[in-house]
Design an enzyme around this catalytic site. Structure first.
Site: not given
Length: 255
Positions: A214, A230
C-alpha cells in the site's frame, strides 16, 4: 504499514486482461498403437503445440464464477480441504494465482495460512485470465521492481516490517485492490491485499493479520524497517500499480 484492516473501501479489480486460455491435454499413445493411431496422436500433438505457441505469455489467474469454490487436496477426487466464498471477506471476487494446469484441474496458490499453501480446483468453476505483470520486492535492498513480459517497467523504494513484525518472504499474489476512505491516511491512495499473512500477528485491528502492499502518508519511512509486516511504497507508485496491475498479479518477496 499494518496488516490489512477491515475499514478500507473496496474499489474492485483494476485492468484485468480479458484473455481466455484453453488448457488441452494429450494422452500419450501406447507403444503398440497402430499406424493410424500414431498418426492421430502426432496430429493432436501438432495441434497442441500450435495452441501453446499462440497462447498469451504470462501468469494465469483463476477467478471464481459461483458464490463459493471447493479446494481439493488432489486433482479429481481429492479431499475437500477448503470451501472458499466469493466475493471474499473484503468484497472482491475470489481469485487465485495458478501454479500448475493438469487436465481439467488447476493447482492454485491459496490465500490461507500457512503462507505458500496450494490446492486443486476444477477449471470449469473459474474464468482464466492472463497477466504479464510481476512484482518483486527485494527486502535486502528495500526496493521493488515491476516487470511486464520480463521487461522492467517500474522500480522504487519500499518500507518493510520491523524485527518484531517482519515481512515474511515468499511467493504471493494480489487478492484485492482497495481504496482507503482517507487517501491521505496511513494506507495512502490505494492498498492491494496479499495472499499471505504475518508470521507474528494472528490478528490485527479486527482482521486476520493479512499482508498488503500500500501507499503511505509518510514517505520518510521508505527504505527502512517501519511496518507491522506490510510493504509500503510511495503514493505515486501505488497509483501507478492500481491503474495497471490486476488482481492475481504474482508478488515475490525475497530476503
Amino acid at each position: 504499514m499494518e496488516p490489512m484492516r477491515r475499514s478500507l473501501t473496496h474499489r474492485g479489480t483494476v485492468g484485468p486482461l480479458p484473455v481466455l486460455v484453453a488448457a488441452a491435454v494429450l494422452a500419450a499413445a501406447p507403444a503398440c498403437s497402430s499406424p493410424e493411431s500414431s498418426d492421430a496422436a502426432q496430429e493432436a500433438a501438432e495441434v497442441l503445440e500450435a495452441e501453446e505457441a499462440n497462447a498469451p505469455e504470462g501468469e494465469r489467474v483463476a477467478t471464481v464464477l459461483a458464490d463459493e469454490i471447493e479446494v481439493r487436496s488432489e486433482p479429481g477426487g481429492g479431499e475437500v480441504v477448503h470451501t472458499l466464498a466469493s466475493p471474499n471477506d473484503l468484497g472482491a471476487d475470489r481469485a487465485f494465482l495458478v501454479r500448475e494446469v493438469r487436465g481439467d484441474w488447476l493447482e492454485v496458490f491459496l490465500p490461507v495460512r500457512p503462507n505458500g499453501s496450494t490446492g486443486w480446483i476444477d477449471a470449469d468453476d473459474v474464468e482464466i485470465t492472463v497477466t504479464a505483470y510481476r512484482v518483486v520486492v527485494d527486502m535486502a535492498e528495500f526496493s521493488f521492481t515491476v516487470t511486464e513480459g520480463g521487461e522492467e517497467v517500474l522500480t522504487g523504494p519500499v518500507g518493510i516490517g520491523t524485527g518484531e513484525t517482519p515481512t515474511p518472504p515468499g511467493e504471493y499474489y494480489f487478492t484485492e485492490l482497495l481504496r482507503p476512505s482517507d487517501p491521505g491516511g496511513e494506507y495512502g491512495a490505494y492498498a492491494f491485499g496479499l495472499s499471505g499473512f504475518s508470521d507474528t500477528l494472528e490478528s490485527f485491528a479486527g482482521g486476520p493479520g493479512q499482508l498488503g502492499v500500500h501507499g503511505t502518508n509518510d514517505e520518510s519511512g521508505l527504505g527502512g524497517e517501519v511496518s507491522h509486516g506490510c510493504v509500503r511504497v510511495s503514493n505515486d507508485d501505488i497509483v501507478w500499480m492500481a491503474e495497471r496491475l490486476p488482481v492475481g498479479t504474482p508478488v515475490e518477496i525475497t530476503e
